[in-house]
Design a protein around this motif. Structure first.
Motif, PDB file in Angstrom:
ATOM      1  N   UNK A  60       5.978 -49.694  15.120  1.00 26.53           N
ATOM      2  CA  UNK A  60       6.708 -49.916  13.824  1.00 26.53           C
ATOM      3  C   UNK A  60       6.935 -51.475  13.694  1.00 26.53           C
ATOM      4  N   UNK A  61       6.946 -52.261  14.692  1.00 28.68           N
ATOM      5  CA  UNK A  61       6.851 -53.834  14.242  1.00 28.68           C
ATOM      6  C   UNK A  61       5.310 -54.306  13.636  1.00 28.68           C
ATOM      7  N   UNK A  62       4.445 -53.828  14.349  1.00 30.40           N
ATOM      8  CA  UNK A  62       3.239 -54.097  13.798  1.00 30.40           C
ATOM      9  C   UNK A  62       2.887 -53.706  12.344  1.00 30.40           C
ATOM     10  N   UNK A  63       3.389 -52.546  12.148  1.00 31.55           N
ATOM     11  CA  UNK A  63       3.106 -52.053  10.816  1.00 31.55           C
ATOM     12  C   UNK A  63       4.015 -52.531   9.728  1.00 31.55           C
ATOM     13  N   UNK A  64       5.112 -53.085  10.214  1.00 34.97           N
ATOM     14  CA  UNK A  64       6.041 -54.043   9.204  1.00 34.97           C
ATOM     15  C   UNK A  64       5.226 -55.459   9.038  1.00 34.97           C
ATOM     16  N   UNK A  65       4.576 -55.950   9.926  1.00 34.75           N
ATOM     17  CA  UNK A  65       3.990 -57.060   9.960  1.00 34.75           C
ATOM     18  C   UNK A  65       2.584 -57.071   8.904  1.00 34.75           C
ATOM     19  N   UNK A  66       2.138 -55.819   9.023  1.00 29.38           N
ATOM     20  CA  UNK A  66       1.006 -55.768   8.140  1.00 29.38           C
ATOM     21  C   UNK A  66       1.465 -55.499   6.655  1.00 29.38           C
ATOM     22  N   UNK A  67       2.567 -54.725   6.420  1.00 32.77           N
ATOM     23  CA  UNK A  67       3.083 -54.724   5.111  1.00 32.77           C
ATOM     24  C   UNK A  67       3.501 -56.026   4.557  1.00 32.77           C
ATOM     25  N   UNK A  68       4.086 -56.824   5.442  1.00 33.83           N
ATOM     26  CA  UNK A  68       4.460 -58.158   4.823  1.00 33.83           C
ATOM     27  C   UNK A  68       3.164 -59.152   4.642  1.00 33.83           C
ATOM     28  N   UNK A  69       2.116 -59.044   5.320  1.00 35.41           N
ATOM     29  CA  UNK A  69       0.978 -59.812   5.189  1.00 35.41           C
ATOM     30  C   UNK A  69       0.269 -59.226   3.731  1.00 35.41           C
ATOM     31  N   UNK A  70       0.402 -57.868   3.627  1.00 34.54           N
ATOM     32  CA  UNK A  70      -0.195 -57.336   2.587  1.00 34.54           C
ATOM     33  C   UNK A  70       0.503 -57.762   1.223  1.00 34.54           C
ATOM     34  N   UNK A  71       1.819 -57.753   1.421  1.00 38.64           N
ATOM     35  CA  UNK A  71       2.710 -58.329   0.135  1.00 38.64           C
ATOM     36  C   UNK A  71       2.330 -59.765  -0.179  1.00 38.64           C
ATOM     37  N   UNK A  72       2.268 -60.382   0.870  1.00 41.12           N
ATOM     38  CA  UNK A  72       1.864 -61.911   0.689  1.00 41.12           C
ATOM     39  C   UNK A  72       0.716 -62.043  -0.085  1.00 41.12           C
ATOM     40  N   UNK A  73      -0.329 -61.363   0.322  1.00 39.29           N
ATOM     41  CA  UNK A  73      -1.630 -61.540  -0.193  1.00 39.29           C
ATOM     42  C   UNK A  73      -1.457 -60.880  -1.944  1.00 39.29           C
ATOM     43  N   UNK A  74      -0.821 -59.863  -2.032  1.00 39.55           N
ATOM     44  CA  UNK A  74      -0.535 -59.348  -3.488  1.00 39.55           C
ATOM     45  C   UNK A  74       0.017 -60.286  -4.168  1.00 39.55           C
ATOM     46  N   UNK A  75       1.169 -60.982  -3.697  1.00 36.21           N
ATOM     47  CA  UNK A  75       2.007 -61.949  -4.680  1.00 36.21           C
ATOM     48  C   UNK A  75       0.922 -63.122  -4.749  1.00 36.21           C
ATOM     49  N   UNK A  76       0.046 -63.514  -3.814  1.00 38.97           N
ATOM     50  CA  UNK A  76      -0.750 -64.798  -4.044  1.00 38.97           C
ATOM     51  C   UNK A  76      -1.631 -64.501  -5.263  1.00 38.97           C
ATOM     52  N   UNK A  77      -2.308 -63.137  -5.049  1.00 36.50           N
ATOM     53  CA  UNK A  77      -3.385 -62.806  -6.178  1.00 36.50           C
ATOM     54  C   UNK A  77      -2.588 -62.746  -7.435  1.00 36.50           C
ATOM     55  N   UNK A  78      -1.359 -62.294  -7.510  1.00 36.92           N
ATOM     56  CA  UNK A  78      -0.707 -62.125  -8.812  1.00 36.92           C
ATOM     57  C   UNK A  78      -0.630 -63.593  -9.418  1.00 36.92           C
ATOM     58  N   UNK A  79      -0.061 -64.691  -8.354  1.00 39.71           N
ATOM     59  CA  UNK A  79      -0.019 -65.776  -8.836  1.00 39.71           C
ATOM     60  C   UNK A  79      -1.365 -66.588  -9.408  1.00 39.71           C
ATOM     61  N   UNK A  80      -2.341 -66.374  -8.811  1.00 43.04           N
ATOM     62  CA  UNK A  80      -3.735 -66.723  -9.309  1.00 43.04           C
ATOM     63  C   UNK A  80      -4.120 -66.200 -10.390  1.00 43.04           C
ATOM     64  N   UNK A  81      -3.803 -64.802 -10.859  1.00 45.91           N
ATOM     65  CA  UNK A  81      -4.042 -64.266 -12.059  1.00 45.91           C
ATOM     66  C   UNK A  81      -3.366 -65.071 -13.060  1.00 45.91           C
ATOM     67  N   UNK A  82      -1.885 -65.322 -12.749  1.00 44.73           N
ATOM     68  CA  UNK A  82      -1.171 -65.944 -13.964  1.00 44.73           C
ATOM     69  C   UNK A  82      -1.740 -67.171 -14.149  1.00 44.73           C
ATOM     70  N   UNK A  83      -2.213 -68.010 -13.141  1.00 41.72           N
ATOM     71  CA  UNK A  83      -2.816 -69.353 -13.333  1.00 41.72           C
ATOM     72  C   UNK A  83      -4.179 -69.181 -14.049  1.00 41.72           C
ATOM     73  N   UNK A  84      -4.842 -68.285 -13.802  1.00 40.74           N
ATOM     74  CA  UNK A  84      -6.083 -67.919 -14.546  1.00 40.74           C
ATOM     75  C   UNK A  84      -5.754 -67.931 -15.896  1.00 40.74           C
ATOM     76  N   UNK A  85      -4.943 -67.003 -16.402  1.00 39.67           N
ATOM     77  CA  UNK A  85      -4.646 -66.699 -17.508  1.00 39.67           C
ATOM     78  C   UNK A  85      -4.244 -67.858 -18.205  1.00 39.67           C
TER      79      UNK A  85
END
Length: 216
Positions: free
Chosen positions: A31-56
């Motif tokens: 469960x701990x490892x799964x939570x860490x994976x979800x957090x990393x995935x969320x960080x990557x998603x937010x970073x991608x969204x921020x880049x998309x905003x900047x590109x726009x």
């Protein structure tokens, strides 16, 4: 030899068991490892969204610059068909200048835009805008020469040479705003009694030139 074989037979199952445990630990997600994976995935998603905003934002800025550049080009008044420039010089020696006589710069070597009229030795502005003019006058030895830049009949700047035993050259210039149809010329000034001779000599000593700096 029998003892060594017994030891080997004992170690092999142990190694197999250890490897199986390691593989089970690697494939098992806690469960701990799964939570860490979800957090990393969320960080990557937010970073991608921020880049998309900047590109726009960059694309919108680029599009605005493109539109502005196109508008500036469409409104540009500096095309070659508005080029105005001239150069003329005295083609002979003048021994007597009349009162308030325009100086006869009659040899025209450049007349872009045909704004200079050699017959009347005057420049007529074809456009509203800022213009720059220069004049160089050379007087005979022992004589001085006084002249003025005239704008629509009013003096705007003076030129005067010396009067010793050598010929003298005086140069002056001005930057002036003119409206289309305004006239500018260089005129003999009668404020000096012996100001009535223009020296020719080898030529190209008494000149008049001007050009359009910027069209309104």
């Amino acid at each position: 030899m029998a003892i060594m074989l017994t030891q080997i037979l004992f170690i092999i199952p142990l190694l197999i068991c250890t490897k199986a445990q390691n593989q089970q630990q690697m494939t098992t997600v806690t469960p701990v490892r799964y939570a860490l994976i979800l957090r990393e995935l969320a960080d990557v998603t937010r970073g991608r969204e921020a880049l998309q905003v900047k590109v726009k934002q960059y694309r919108e800025t680029y599009d605005q610059l493109q539109r502005k550049t196109a508008a500036d080009k469409a409104a540009c008044r500096c095309s070659s068909n508005t080029a105005v420039a001239f150069t003329a010089h005295l083609d002979k020696e003048i021994t007597v200048l009349g009162l308030d006589q325009p100086l006869p710069f009659d040899n025209v070597t450049l007349n872009e835009g045909n704004a200079y009229d050699a017959r009347h030795a005057q420049f007529r502005a074809p456009f509203n805008g800022t213009y720059q003019f220069f004049a160089s006058l050379t007087s005979n030895a022992g004589y001085q020469l006084a002249a003025q830049f005239m704008l629509n009949g009013s003096p705007v700047i003076n030129i005067r040479t010396g009067n010793d035993n050598q010929f003298h050259t005086a140069t002056n210039g001005l930057v002036v705003h003119m409206n289309a149809g305004d006239d500018l010329w260089v005129q003999h000034a009668h404020s000096v009694a012996d100001s009535n001779r223009l020296f020719h000599g080898e030529g190209l000593l008494t000149t008049f030139s001007g050009y359009l700096v910027n069209k309104d």
